[in-house]
Structure formats: structure tokens, C-alpha cells
Design an enzyme around this catalytic site. Structure first.
Site, PDB file in Angstrom:
ATOM      1  N   TYR A 141     -30.823  -7.461  44.864  1.00  0.00           N
ATOM      2  CA  TYR A 141     -29.804  -7.150  43.855  1.00  0.00           C
ATOM      3  C   TYR A 141     -30.163  -7.784  42.515  1.00  0.00           C
ATOM      4  O   TYR A 141     -30.213  -7.105  41.477  1.00  0.00           O
ATOM      5  CB  TYR A 141     -28.433  -7.638  44.317  1.00  0.00           C
ATOM      6  CG  TYR A 141     -27.385  -7.608  43.226  1.00  0.00           C
ATOM      7  CD1 TYR A 141     -26.932  -6.390  42.706  1.00  0.00           C
ATOM      8  CD2 TYR A 141     -26.855  -8.784  42.695  1.00  0.00           C
ATOM      9  CE1 TYR A 141     -25.987  -6.363  41.687  1.00  0.00           C
ATOM     10  CE2 TYR A 141     -25.913  -8.763  41.687  1.00  0.00           C
ATOM     11  CZ  TYR A 141     -25.481  -7.557  41.184  1.00  0.00           C
ATOM     12  OH  TYR A 141     -24.543  -7.532  40.170  1.00  0.00           O
ATOM     13  N   TRP A 166     -18.666 -13.060  38.927  1.00  0.00           N
ATOM     14  CA  TRP A 166     -17.438 -13.254  39.703  1.00  0.00           C
ATOM     15  C   TRP A 166     -16.296 -12.385  39.147  1.00  0.00           C
ATOM     16  O   TRP A 166     -15.194 -12.854  38.901  1.00  0.00           O
ATOM     17  CB  TRP A 166     -17.030 -14.726  39.700  1.00  0.00           C
ATOM     18  CG  TRP A 166     -17.990 -15.671  40.369  1.00  0.00           C
ATOM     19  CD1 TRP A 166     -19.335 -15.506  40.558  1.00  0.00           C
ATOM     20  CD2 TRP A 166     -17.678 -16.962  40.919  1.00  0.00           C
ATOM     21  NE1 TRP A 166     -19.873 -16.598  41.179  1.00  0.00           N
ATOM     22  CE2 TRP A 166     -18.882 -17.518  41.421  1.00  0.00           C
ATOM     23  CE3 TRP A 166     -16.513 -17.711  41.023  1.00  0.00           C
ATOM     24  CZ2 TRP A 166     -18.950 -18.764  42.028  1.00  0.00           C
ATOM     25  CZ3 TRP A 166     -16.577 -18.967  41.621  1.00  0.00           C
ATOM     26  CH2 TRP A 166     -17.776 -19.480  42.128  1.00  0.00           C
TER      27      TRP A 166
END
Length: 319
Positions: A141, A166
């Protein structure tokens, strides 16, 4: 006019909402235009004047004299663990697709805003990462997102790469909704306490994207400048830092306060080793926001302040 790619994702939906509130004309595409297919991107760009123009919930059909001057890419392959099983698909979306978007954007003479991630770093730092720090992603990723950044930098100059981390928001699944649901159905939850970062409220990130667009448009109109904000890479998260455990503990505190959590639940710390992962997560991925604060003159809310705003909002809805 803004072409919003990935308009049905969590950030894309929030950005579409704020573009409408700010009266910025936009058109949105999602899976209906395959970013891994250059001809589909080019065809859409060339025929945008006969495409439906979305403004909030309204859709106006027919031709428009507006030209696409901005492309905002909110699309991406974001499943960190599954990327290890699907490296070709992750690369197709995060690298090849981004290169295709970049080339189409350059071809039509527009500016690009692209969303990237803290995962381009390995998490070994002890101080917040700056935009100039050397990248060293751990897994597929992070590597594919890093390669996507490289493709943009190679292909064009009129771009803004926004690294965030986040991320949570009103639309779709995210950590806050997952924790709230777990705390409403279980007597205890365990959350890792050895990974540190900065949560990001999608509303705040979308507002910064709108400010970049408005700042550039305003500068060009009044002063004849290309952009009020220099092109390049910028970090943006909410201010402050925390661990996933402390983040979850704050979710519980605020969830109880605003009646989003209706039972008692113990929030317990644990180590990453107790939750084996196919890829090593960054131990420390806090991003420095000094550059964007200085150049765009934005006040960045604390992660606690934004989390409370999110949880108490009427738009809060567990998925």
C-alpha cells in the site's frame, strides 16, 4: 470547475458537500469512469460540457460553459492488509491510475490535487515527518502510494499532493464508527497502544482542499498569479498526536457524553503483536503541518476538538 474523482468515497462525499456549500461548481465521477483506462478519463474530460453537473443533491443537465480547471483525486486502493494479496490491483489504482489522471489533467490544462498518505514513511522517526523527509514505505500500500506521488512529480508541475493519516468522516466505515459499534455491543475492546499518529476529520481536510482552490482562483483573478499557494507536497492532519488506544479511549468518553455509546465497555491497551498483520504498521507516523500552516495560513483544529465535533454532530451515523 472542479472534477472530483472518487466522489462516492468518504472524503469525496464530504468534499462534494463542502464544494456545494462554498458555491464551487463541480462534476463528480467514481467507478463510472475507470481511472486505469486512459481513454475513459480523456473521453470524460473532452465531453464534460455535456455531462451532468452535480450541485449538492441537484443535477443540471445539458451543456455548460465552465471549463475543468481543477482535478481532485480522492480515489485510491486503501486496504493496507489486502494490498499484500492484491499488489497488481493496488498498483493499478494507486500508481497507474494516478499517472493516467495526471496525464489527462495536464492535457486539459488543469491543476491537480491528489490525496496521499503517511504510509509513504516507515514510521521509524521519533519526530514529525516533514514533506522533505525521505520516503521508505513498508508494504505494498505505502509503496504504491509513493509510486503514485512519483508519477505526479514526473508528469506535471501544477499539482498539490496532500498527505494525510487516520482519516474518518460521516460517510462510510472508519475507526470511529467501528469502535462506537464495538463499544455498544461488547463489554471490552482491545486497541493497540504502540502506534502513534494524528487522526484526521474528513470535514477539516475537505475544508483545506476548498481553501487551496479558492486561494488559487482568488489570486489569479485579483493579482494575475498562477497560485496563491506554491505547488508541491503538503502534510495535513488534525494537530496533536495520540495512539490508537488513546484515540479509542477518547471515542468512548465522548460517545458516552453524547449518548452514542449506551453501555459500559472496558477499553484495554495491547501491543501490535497481539493483532498480527501481513504488513508492518508505522510505529510513529505523525506528520508536520508547519509548511501548510505557514503558507496557506490555516488554523488546524486539535484531533480532540474535531473528534468531539464529529461525534456530537447530527450527521453522525454508524455504518
Amino acid at each position: 470547475m472542479v472534477w472530483l474523482i472518487g466522489s462516492q468515497g468518504m472524503l469525496g462525499k464530504e468534499l462534494s458537500h463542502q464544494l456545494t456549500l462554498n458555491k464551487i461548481q463541480w462534476i463528480g465521477t467514481d467507478r463510472d469512469v475507470d481511472i486505469t483506462n486512459p481513454s475513459q478519463l480523456d473521453s470524460f474530460a473532452e465531453s464534460h460540457d455535456s455531462t451532468s453537473t452535480q450541485t449538492g443533491n441537484a443535477v443540471s443537465m445539458g451543456k455548460t460553459s465552465e471549463k475543468i480547471t481543477w482535478v481532485v483525486n480522492c480515489s485510491g486502493y486503501t486496504n493496507v492488509n489486502k494490498a499484500e494479496e492484491e499488489p497488481e490491483l493496488a498498483a493499478a489504482i494507486n500508481e497507474v491510475g494516478v499517472r493516467n489522471i495526471t496525464r489527462t489533467t495536464r492535457r486539459i490544462g488543469a491543476k491537480l490535487i491528489h490525496i496521499s498518505t503517511d504510509y509513504v514513511f516507515d514510521g521509524s522517526s521519533k519526530t514529525p515527518y516533514t514533506e522533505e523527509d525521505k520516503k521508505n514505505p513498508n508494504g505494498i500500500y505505502g509503496k504504491t502510494k509513493s509510486d503514485g506521488e512519483n508519477a505526479i512529480q514526473k508528469e506535471m508541475t501544477q499539482y498539490y499532493i496532500l498527505r494525510t493519516a487516520w482519516l474518518y468522516g460521516f460517510e462510510g466505515k472508519n475507526f470511529v464508527y467501528t469502535m462506537t459499534n464495538a463499544m455498544n455491543t461488547r463489554t471490552e475492546v482491545k486497541v493497540v497502544n504502540d502506534q502513534t499518529g494524528s487522526p484526521t476529520f474528513a470535514c477539516d481536510l475537505a475544508a483545506v482542499i476548498c481553501k487551496i482552490i479558492e486561494s488559487s482562483n482568488h489570486a489569479r483573478h485579483l493579482f494575475g498569479k498562477n497560485s496563491a499557494l506554491p505547488y508541491g507536497i503538503y502534510n495535513y492532519t488534525n494537530s496533536g498526536e495520540t495512539t490508537w488506544f488513546n484515540f479509542a479511549s477518547k471515542i468512548y468518553e465522548l460517545g458516552k457524553k453524547y449518548n452514542r455509546i449506551t453501555q459500559d465497555c472496558a477499553v484495554l491497551p495491547c501491543t501490535s503483536e497481539e493483532f498480527p498483520s501481513p504488513v508492518k504498521r508505522p510505529e510513529y507516523s505523525v506528520l508536520s503541518k508547519e509548511k501548510i500552516k505557514a503558507l496557506l495560513h490555516v488554523k488546524i483544529p486539535s484531533w480532540e476538538e474535531s473528534l468531539e465535533k464529529f461525534i456530537k454532530s447530527e450527521r453522525f451515523e454508524i455504518y
